[in-house]
Design a protein around this motif. Structure first.
Motif, PDB file in Angstrom:
ATOM      1  N   GLY A  91       0.802  -1.220   0.000  1.00 60.59           N
ATOM      2  CA  GLY A  91       0.000   0.000   0.000  1.00 60.59           C
ATOM      3  C   GLY A  91       0.832   1.265   0.000  1.00 60.59           C
ATOM      4  O   GLY A  91       0.319   2.358  -0.240  1.00 60.59           O
ATOM      5  N   THR A  92       2.144   1.124   0.260  1.00 63.24           N
ATOM      6  CA  THR A  92       3.047   2.285   0.265  1.00 63.24           C
ATOM      7  C   THR A  92       3.465   2.631  -1.159  1.00 63.24           C
ATOM      8  O   THR A  92       3.845   1.754  -1.938  1.00 63.24           O
ATOM      9  N   SER A  93       3.406   3.912  -1.497  1.00 65.34           N
ATOM     10  CA  SER A  93       3.766   4.372  -2.837  1.00 65.34           C
ATOM     11  C   SER A  93       4.851   5.428  -2.738  1.00 65.34           C
ATOM     12  O   SER A  93       4.887   6.197  -1.773  1.00 65.34           O
ATOM     13  N   LEU A  94       5.735   5.465  -3.735  1.00 67.25           N
ATOM     14  CA  LEU A  94       6.767   6.501  -3.756  1.00 67.25           C
ATOM     15  C   LEU A  94       7.211   6.769  -5.176  1.00 67.25           C
ATOM     16  O   LEU A  94       7.112   5.908  -6.052  1.00 67.25           O
ATOM     17  N   ASP A  95       7.703   7.964  -5.388  1.00 70.45           N
ATOM     18  CA  ASP A  95       8.221   8.373  -6.691  1.00 70.45           C
ATOM     19  C   ASP A  95       9.558   7.689  -6.928  1.00 70.45           C
ATOM     20  O   ASP A  95      10.381   7.567  -6.018  1.00 70.45           O
ATOM     21  N   ALA A 100      12.290   3.708 -12.727  1.00 72.81           N
ATOM     22  CA  ALA A 100      12.500   2.275 -12.963  1.00 72.81           C
ATOM     23  C   ALA A 100      13.128   2.099 -14.334  1.00 72.81           C
ATOM     24  O   ALA A 100      12.671   2.693 -15.317  1.00 72.81           O
ATOM     25  N   SER A 101      14.177   1.265 -14.406  1.00 67.17           N
ATOM     26  CA  SER A 101      14.910   1.073 -15.664  1.00 67.17           C
ATOM     27  C   SER A 101      15.115  -0.406 -15.963  1.00 67.17           C
ATOM     28  O   SER A 101      15.298  -1.215 -15.048  1.00 67.17           O
ATOM     29  N   CYS A 102      15.081  -0.738 -17.253  1.00 67.54           N
ATOM     30  CA  CYS A 102      15.357  -2.112 -17.681  1.00 67.54           C
ATOM     31  C   CYS A 102      15.648  -2.109 -19.173  1.00 67.54           C
ATOM     32  O   CYS A 102      14.926  -1.462 -19.947  1.00 67.54           O
ATOM     33  N   ASN A 103      16.690  -2.804 -19.548  1.00 67.17           N
ATOM     34  CA  ASN A 103      17.038  -2.959 -20.972  1.00 67.17           C
ATOM     35  C   ASN A 103      17.113  -1.634 -21.720  1.00 67.17           C
ATOM     36  O   ASN A 103      16.622  -1.502 -22.845  1.00 67.17           O
ATOM     37  N   GLY A 104      17.717  -0.640 -21.069  1.00 70.29           N
ATOM     38  CA  GLY A 104      17.962   0.633 -21.739  1.00 70.29           C
ATOM     39  C   GLY A 104      16.802   1.597 -21.753  1.00 70.29           C
ATOM     40  O   GLY A 104      16.897   2.675 -22.356  1.00 70.29           O
ATOM     41  N   THR A 105      15.705   1.256 -21.105  1.00 68.38           N
ATOM     42  CA  THR A 105      14.533   2.128 -21.055  1.00 68.38           C
ATOM     43  C   THR A 105      14.224   2.488 -19.607  1.00 68.38           C
ATOM     44  O   THR A 105      14.360   1.649 -18.713  1.00 68.38           O
ATOM     45  N   SER A 106      13.821   3.742 -19.374  1.00 67.89           N
ATOM     46  CA  SER A 106      13.513   4.196 -18.021  1.00 67.89           C
ATOM     47  C   SER A 106      12.186   4.943 -17.982  1.00 67.89           C
ATOM     48  O   SER A 106      11.804   5.601 -18.960  1.00 67.89           O
ATOM     49  N   PHE A 107      11.498   4.843 -16.843  1.00 66.38           N
ATOM     50  CA  PHE A 107      10.263   5.590 -16.622  1.00 66.38           C
ATOM     51  C   PHE A 107      10.285   6.207 -15.232  1.00 66.38           C
ATOM     52  O   PHE A 107      10.626   5.542 -14.255  1.00 66.38           O
ATOM     53  N   ARG A 108       9.933   7.468 -15.153  1.00 64.08           N
ATOM     54  CA  ARG A 108       9.830   8.183 -13.878  1.00 64.08           C
ATOM     55  C   ARG A 108       8.342   8.258 -13.520  1.00 64.08           C
ATOM     56  O   ARG A 108       7.562   8.980 -14.134  1.00 64.08           O
ATOM     57  N   GLU A 109       7.959   7.488 -12.534  1.00 63.13           N
ATOM     58  CA  GLU A 109       6.563   7.421 -12.089  1.00 63.13           C
ATOM     59  C   GLU A 109       6.550   6.891 -10.665  1.00 63.13           C
ATOM     60  O   GLU A 109       7.597   6.678 -10.060  1.00 63.13           O
ATOM     61  N   ASN A 110       5.357   6.609 -10.147  1.00 66.50           N
ATOM     62  CA  ASN A 110       5.250   6.051  -8.803  1.00 66.50           C
ATOM     63  C   ASN A 110       5.413   4.534  -8.811  1.00 66.50           C
ATOM     64  O   ASN A 110       4.995   3.857  -9.763  1.00 66.50           O
ATOM     65  N   LEU A 111       6.002   4.030  -7.738  1.00 58.64           N
ATOM     66  CA  LEU A 111       6.101   2.600  -7.465  1.00 58.64           C
ATOM     67  C   LEU A 111       5.155   2.294  -6.310  1.00 58.64           C
ATOM     68  O   LEU A 111       5.032   3.091  -5.370  1.00 58.64           O
ATOM     69  N   LEU A 112       4.483   1.153  -6.371  1.00 56.64           N
ATOM     70  CA  LEU A 112       3.575   0.739  -5.307  1.00 56.64           C
ATOM     71  C   LEU A 112       3.961  -0.645  -4.812  1.00 56.64           C
ATOM     72  O   LEU A 112       4.064  -1.589  -5.599  1.00 56.64           O
TER      73      LEU A 112
END
Length: 397
Positions: A214-218, A221-233
Motif C-alpha cells: 500500500g506504500t507508494s513513492l516516486d 525504474a529502468s530495464c534494458n535501456g529504457t527508463s520511466f519516472r513514475e510512482n512505485l507501489l
C-alpha cells in the motif's frame, strides 16, 4: 436444415474500443455494418479502464509511445486520426474530462460516458450490434467471408477482427483473433502480458513488499535501456504502480530491474551533506525526511545498520547511496494476463497494410486494435491506437 444467410457489407468481431469505433465510422461512410460479440455487454474493458474513469487518450501521443517488432507500422494510422480528433468527438458529446498528468485525459464523471458516446454514434450511423453471439466457423468465399455463428449464418465483403488480446480474461478476453489470423495464413509473434505488476518470491524482499503493501513513492525504474519516472507501489505480491507497469513491457524473465528511489537528488552527495550537517542523527531519521517513516525504518533495518550518520565511513555511505539510487530487483515473474492491461505481441504487422489495416494474406480481412503487434505505453496510448487503427480500416472496408 439450412438456415438463411444474412448478408451485409461489413462484419466486425469484437465490441470493444476498436470495434465500436470502426462500426460507427464504417456505417457513416455508407456501409451496412454488423458488429458481433460473444459477451453479454459491449465495452467491458472501457468501463473498468482508468480506475473506472477511462484514460481515453493522451495529448502527447506519438509513434515513440508504442512497441512493435515493426516500429514504423503505427505511424500512418496515428497521423490520420490523432488524439485531437478523438477529443473533438468527446467534446461533441459534452463529455467532461481533465488532464490527470503527463497528458493523460480522463473522464470527469465515469468511463461509461465514453462507452455511451460510442454506442450513440453507432446507433446514429445505423451500425447494428449483436451481443451473445459466438463465432463457430469462418470461411473465405468468392465475394468475401461466411460466418457460422450461434445466431445464424452471416456473409460479408469485409471482415474486421477487433477482438483484442489475452489481457483480463474475466472481462471476456480470448485468443480468438489470433486463431482467425492463423487460419488465414498470418504469422503470430509471441504474446505476453504487458503493463502488468511484478511478483516477488525471494523471501527477504517479499517480506519487505508485504510489510510495505500500500506504500507508494516516486522513483525511476529502468530495464534494458529504457527508463520511466513514475510512482512505485508495494503490494502483497510484489511491485506495482505506474513505473512498474511501464517497465514491465520492456522486461523479460530473468532480467534485472534497476530502481532509483531518490530520482530528484544525487544520493551520495545528499548523504554526505546530511553527515556533515546532522552528524548525530540516525540514518532512519534522515531517510524519514524523504520517505514515509515506515519505509525509512524498514530500509534502515533491513538494508543498512541504522546508526548515527557520523559513524559511517565514506565507503559505507557510498554503499548506502548505491543501494538507494540503484536498487537491483530480479522479479520472479508478473501477475500475468489476469491483471495485465495489454497483450504484447500478436498479429505480425509486416503482413498487414499500415494504410488500410487489411491483411496482405487474405483480401477483405482486417485487423485493428490490440490483436495487432502494437502496444502503447501506459497513459491512454492504447486507446488512441484503438481509435486510430479503427479509423484507418473504416476508410477502406
Amino acid at each position: 436444415m439450412r438456415y438463411p444467410v444474412h448478408t451485409t457489407d461489413v462484419i466486425i468481431l469484437g465490441a470493444g474500443a476498436a470495434g465500436l469505433m470502426c462500426a460507427q465510422l464504417s456505417a457513416r461512410s455508407g456501409r451496412r455494418v454488423l458488429l458481433l460479440d460473444h459477451a453479454n455487454k459491449p465495452g467491458k474493458k472501457i468501463l473498468m479502464s482508468g480506475g473506472g474513469r477511462c484514460n481515453f487518450t493522451n495529448m502527447y501521443t506519438e509513434p515513440a509511445n508504442f512497441l512493435s517488432h515493426n516500429a514504423h507500422f503505427c505511424k500512418s494510422a496515428l497521423a490520420r486520426y490523432t488524439q485531437w480528433d478523438f477529443i473533438e468527438l468527446v467534446c461533441k458529446h459534452g463529455v467532461a474530462y481533465h488532464e490527470k498528468k503527463l497528458g493523460q485525459l480522463f473522464c470527469d464523471n465515469k468511463a461509461s460516458d465514453i462507452l455511451d458516446m460510442l454506442l450513440a454514434e453507432c446507433d446514429e450511423a445505423g451500425a447494428e450490434i449483436r451481443m451473445h453471439t459466438s463465432i463457430e466457423h469462418i470461411e473465405k468465399t468468392e465475394s468475401g467471408y461466411l460466418l457460422q455463428t450461434s445466431g445464424g449464418q452471416f456473409a460479408c465483403q469485409s471482415l474486421v477482427i477487433a477482438t483484442g488480446g489475452l489481457s483480463i480474461p474475466t472481462l471476456g478476453a480470448t485468443g480468438f483473433g489470433y486463431q482467425v489470423a492463423r487460419q488465414f495464413g498470418h504469422t503470430l509473434l509471441p504474446t505476453r502480458a504487458g503493463l502488468v505488476p511484478f511478483t516477488i518470491t525471494e523471501p527477504q524482499l517479499k517480506a519487505l513488499c508485504t510489510e510495505l503493501s500500500g506504500t507508494s513513492l516516486d522513483c525511476t525504474a529502468s530495464c534494458n535501456g529504457t527508463s520511466f519516472r513514475e510512482n512505485l507501489l508495494f503490494t502483497h505480491r510484489g511491485l506495482s504502480g505506474p513505473a512498474i507497469l511501464q517497465i514491465s513491457s520492456f522486461w523479460e524473465a530473468g532480467d534485472t530491474v534497476e530502481i532509483n528511489l531518490l530520482p530528484d537528488r544525487d544520493a551520495l552527495t545528499w548523504l554526505q551533506q546530511m553527515q556533515a550537517e546532522r552528524a548525530n542523527a540516525e540514518l532512519k531519521t534522515v531517510l524519514g525526511e524523504v520517505f514515509t517513516r515506515k519505509l525509512a525504518n524498514l530500509l534502515a533495518e533491513q538494508w543498512f545498520e541504522s546508526r548515527p550518520m557520523k559513524q559511517y565511513t565514506p565507503a559505507e555511505l557510498a554503499q548506502i547511496a548505491e543501494k538507494l539510487a540503484n536498487w537491483q530487483v530480479v522479479p520472479a515473474g508478473t501477475e500475468g494476463y489476469r491483471t495485465a492491461e495489454v497483450t504484447l505481441g500478436g498479429v505480425d504487422t509486416r503482413e498487414v497494410s499500415s494504410k488500410t489495416m487489411e491483411s496482405l494474406k487474405s483480401p477483405g480481412l482486417y485487423f485493428i486494435g490490440e490483436v495487432l503487434d502494437v502496444t502503447g505505453h501506459l497513459g491512454g496510448f492504447n486507446f488512441q491506437w484503438a481509435w486510430a487503427s479503427a479509423n484507418a480500416a473504416a476508410q477502406f472496408v
